[in-house]
Design a protein around this motif. Structure first.
Motif, PDB file in Angstrom:
ATOM      1  N   LYS A 133       0.857  -1.197   0.000  1.00 22.02           N
ATOM      2  CA  LYS A 133       0.000   0.000   0.000  1.00 22.02           C
ATOM      3  C   LYS A 133       0.884   1.235   0.000  1.00 22.02           C
ATOM      4  N   LYS A 134       0.485   2.220  -0.837  1.00 24.84           N
ATOM      5  CA  LYS A 134       1.119   3.541  -0.856  1.00 24.84           C
ATOM      6  C   LYS A 134       0.038   4.557  -0.513  1.00 24.84           C
ATOM      7  N   PHE A 135       0.359   5.504   0.359  1.00 24.81           N
ATOM      8  CA  PHE A 135      -0.597   6.560   0.679  1.00 24.81           C
ATOM      9  C   PHE A 135       0.144   7.846   1.014  1.00 24.81           C
ATOM     10  N   SER A 136      -0.483   8.952   0.663  1.00 29.21           N
ATOM     11  CA  SER A 136       0.103  10.261   0.958  1.00 29.21           C
ATOM     12  C   SER A 136      -0.472  10.787   2.264  1.00 29.21           C
ATOM     13  N   ILE A 137       0.107  11.867   2.756  1.00 28.26           N
ATOM     14  CA  ILE A 137      -0.393  12.528   3.957  1.00 28.26           C
ATOM     15  C   ILE A 137      -0.903  13.899   3.516  1.00 28.26           C
ATOM     16  N   PRO A 138      -2.210  14.030   3.285  1.00 21.61           N
ATOM     17  CA  PRO A 138      -2.771  15.274   2.734  1.00 21.61           C
ATOM     18  C   PRO A 138      -2.458  16.522   3.559  1.00 21.61           C
ATOM     19  N   ASP A 139      -2.345  16.366   4.873  1.00 18.77           N
ATOM     20  CA  ASP A 139      -2.040  17.528   5.722  1.00 18.77           C
ATOM     21  C   ASP A 139      -0.664  18.100   5.390  1.00 18.77           C
ATOM     22  N   LEU A 140       0.310  17.228   5.147  1.00 19.65           N
ATOM     23  CA  LEU A 140       1.648  17.697   4.782  1.00 19.65           C
ATOM     24  C   LEU A 140       1.649  18.305   3.392  1.00 19.65           C
ATOM     25  N   GLU A 141       0.825  17.765   2.500  1.00 22.63           N
ATOM     26  CA  GLU A 141       0.700  18.326   1.152  1.00 22.63           C
ATOM     27  C   GLU A 141       0.130  19.743   1.214  1.00 22.63           C
ATOM     28  N   ARG A 142      -0.888  19.937   2.059  1.00 19.76           N
ATOM     29  CA  ARG A 142      -1.507  21.264   2.178  1.00 19.76           C
ATOM     30  C   ARG A 142      -0.520  22.308   2.670  1.00 19.76           C
ATOM     31  N   TYR A 143       0.346  21.922   3.615  1.00 24.14           N
ATOM     32  CA  TYR A 143       1.341  22.856   4.158  1.00 24.14           C
ATOM     33  C   TYR A 143       2.651  22.812   3.386  1.00 24.14           C
ATOM     34  N   GLN A 144       2.729  21.972   2.371  1.00 23.41           N
ATOM     35  CA  GLN A 144       3.915  21.795   1.534  1.00 23.41           C
ATOM     36  C   GLN A 144       5.145  21.481   2.376  1.00 23.41           C
ATOM     37  N   LEU A 145       4.972  20.539   3.313  1.00 21.55           N
ATOM     38  CA  LEU A 145       6.054  20.121   4.197  1.00 21.55           C
ATOM     39  C   LEU A 145       6.651  18.812   3.696  1.00 21.55           C
ATOM     40  N   PRO A 146       7.959  18.627   3.866  1.00 21.45           N
ATOM     41  CA  PRO A 146       8.585  17.378   3.420  1.00 21.45           C
ATOM     42  C   PRO A 146       8.269  16.223   4.363  1.00 21.45           C
ATOM     43  N   LYS A 167       3.346  14.574  14.089  1.00 16.12           N
ATOM     44  CA  LYS A 167       2.935  15.813  13.422  1.00 16.12           C
ATOM     45  C   LYS A 167       4.043  16.860  13.531  1.00 16.12           C
ATOM     46  N   PRO A 168       4.365  17.538  12.423  1.00 14.79           N
ATOM     47  CA  PRO A 168       5.338  18.625  12.479  1.00 14.79           C
ATOM     48  C   PRO A 168       4.789  19.803  13.285  1.00 14.79           C
ATOM     49  N   LYS A 169       5.680  20.653  13.783  1.00 15.04           N
ATOM     50  CA  LYS A 169       5.245  21.765  14.634  1.00 15.04           C
ATOM     51  C   LYS A 169       4.320  22.714  13.882  1.00 15.04           C
ATOM     52  N   GLU A 170       4.492  22.869  12.564  1.00 16.77           N
ATOM     53  CA  GLU A 170       3.614  23.750  11.791  1.00 16.77           C
ATOM     54  C   GLU A 170       2.168  23.258  11.826  1.00 16.77           C
ATOM     55  N   VAL A 171       1.990  21.952  11.750  1.00 18.94           N
ATOM     56  CA  VAL A 171       0.652  21.374  11.799  1.00 18.94           C
ATOM     57  C   VAL A 171       0.068  21.505  13.199  1.00 18.94           C
ATOM     58  N   LEU A 172       0.894  21.270  14.221  1.00 20.87           N
ATOM     59  CA  LEU A 172       0.425  21.403  15.606  1.00 20.87           C
ATOM     60  C   LEU A 172      -0.025  22.830  15.906  1.00 20.87           C
ATOM     61  N   VAL A 173       0.717  23.817  15.416  1.00 18.23           N
ATOM     62  CA  VAL A 173       0.345  25.223  15.622  1.00 18.23           C
ATOM     63  C   VAL A 173      -0.976  25.523  14.919  1.00 18.23           C
ATOM     64  N   ALA A 174      -1.130  25.038  13.681  1.00 20.68           N
ATOM     65  CA  ALA A 174      -2.373  25.282  12.931  1.00 20.68           C
ATOM     66  C   ALA A 174      -3.558  24.617  13.619  1.00 20.68           C
ATOM     67  N   GLU A 175      -3.367  23.406  14.128  1.00 18.20           N
ATOM     68  CA  GLU A 175      -4.458  22.722  14.831  1.00 18.20           C
ATOM     69  C   GLU A 175      -4.800  23.422  16.139  1.00 18.20           C
ATOM     70  N   SER A 176      -3.799  23.963  16.801  1.00 19.76           N
ATOM     71  CA  SER A 176      -4.043  24.723  18.026  1.00 19.76           C
ATOM     72  C   SER A 176      -4.890  25.954  17.735  1.00 19.76           C
ATOM     73  N   GLU A 177      -4.583  26.640  16.636  1.00 18.39           N
ATOM     74  CA  GLU A 177      -5.376  27.813  16.232  1.00 18.39           C
ATOM     75  C   GLU A 177      -6.804  27.405  15.893  1.00 18.39           C
ATOM     76  N   LEU A 178      -6.955  26.260  15.230  1.00 13.03           N
ATOM     77  CA  LEU A 178      -8.281  25.767  14.885  1.00 13.03           C
ATOM     78  C   LEU A 178      -9.074  25.430  16.147  1.00 13.03           C
ATOM     79  N   GLN A 179      -8.412  24.836  17.144  1.00 16.16           N
ATOM     80  CA  GLN A 179      -9.096  24.522  18.397  1.00 16.16           C
ATOM     81  C   GLN A 179      -9.581  25.785  19.100  1.00 16.16           C
TER      82      GLN A 179
END
Length: 198
Positions: A133-146, A167-179
């Motif tokens: 199985k191959k799968f991407s991580i859409p959250d990283l794609e949205r933030y253009q993170l490696p 989760k990278p810190k950029e995603v954690l910060v964005a989720e914190s803002e969303l919360q």
């Protein structure tokens, strides 16, 4: 589906957050989010896009499991996969993206989980060539993170392969803002839940 129709599908202690935005460039019609009030991880995220002719497409589930089809309903639900086939489901935690692949009975040393940098995806394979199985991580794609191989880990228990990606810190910060924004939104059962548009 309006937010008020979807609210009936969720438990009383669930935040239901629906983005009713029509982004013409991407043909996105709606995004449906469901959050647990106590734990805050996302229970369900699904996207709905318009086709090239403008018809609404099916909901594409990104996080969570699809709802079970009701008894007696006619449609494609009547033909289903065997329940012995591997089932791939994403269930995120607060600190990591997590995927569960059920019905994989092989021991842990048979599995190989790695990052394919060229295709920007995670690859799962077995040495006995029974599963791939191959799968991407859409959250990283949205933030253009490696993708980072060191953030990837996996475990195996009860015929389920559990793959985690920290989760990278950029995603954690964005989720914190969303919360923070979600705390401003009323719960699904405290209002009609209609999406306000301009």
């Amino acid at each position: 589906m309006t937010a008020s129709q979807g609210a009936a599908l969720h438990t009383p202690h669930t935040f239901v957050f629906s983005l009713c935005a029509l982004l013409r460039a991407g043909r996105v019609f709606g995004v449906w989010h469901s959050y647990s009030e106590e734990t805050h991880p996302e229970n369900l995220r699904k996207w709905r896009v318009k086709s090239a002719l403008g018809a609404l497409g099916q909901w594409q589930i990104e996080v969570g499991e699809p709802a079970l089809a009701g008894a007696g309903s006619l449609g494609p639900e009547l033909i289903t996969e065997s329940n012995a086939n591997p089932i791939f489901v994403r269930k995120d935690t607060k600190m990591s993206f997590q995927w569960r692949i059920r019905n994989l009975p092989y021991p842990k040393d048979v599995y190989s989980v790695c990052v394919d940098q060229k295709e920007r995806c995670v690859v799962v394979r077995t040495t006995n060539k029974k599963y791939y199985k191959k799968f991407s991580i859409p959250d990283l794609e949205r933030y253009q993170l490696p993708l980072d191989e060191s953030s990837l880990s996996f475990a195996h228990a009860n015929s389920t392969l559990i793959i985690s990606y920290q989760k990278p810190k950029e995603v954690l910060v964005a989720e914190s803002e969303l919360q923070k924004e979600l705390k401003k939104v009323k719960t699904a059962h405290s209002s009609d839940g209609d999406c306000k548009t301009q």
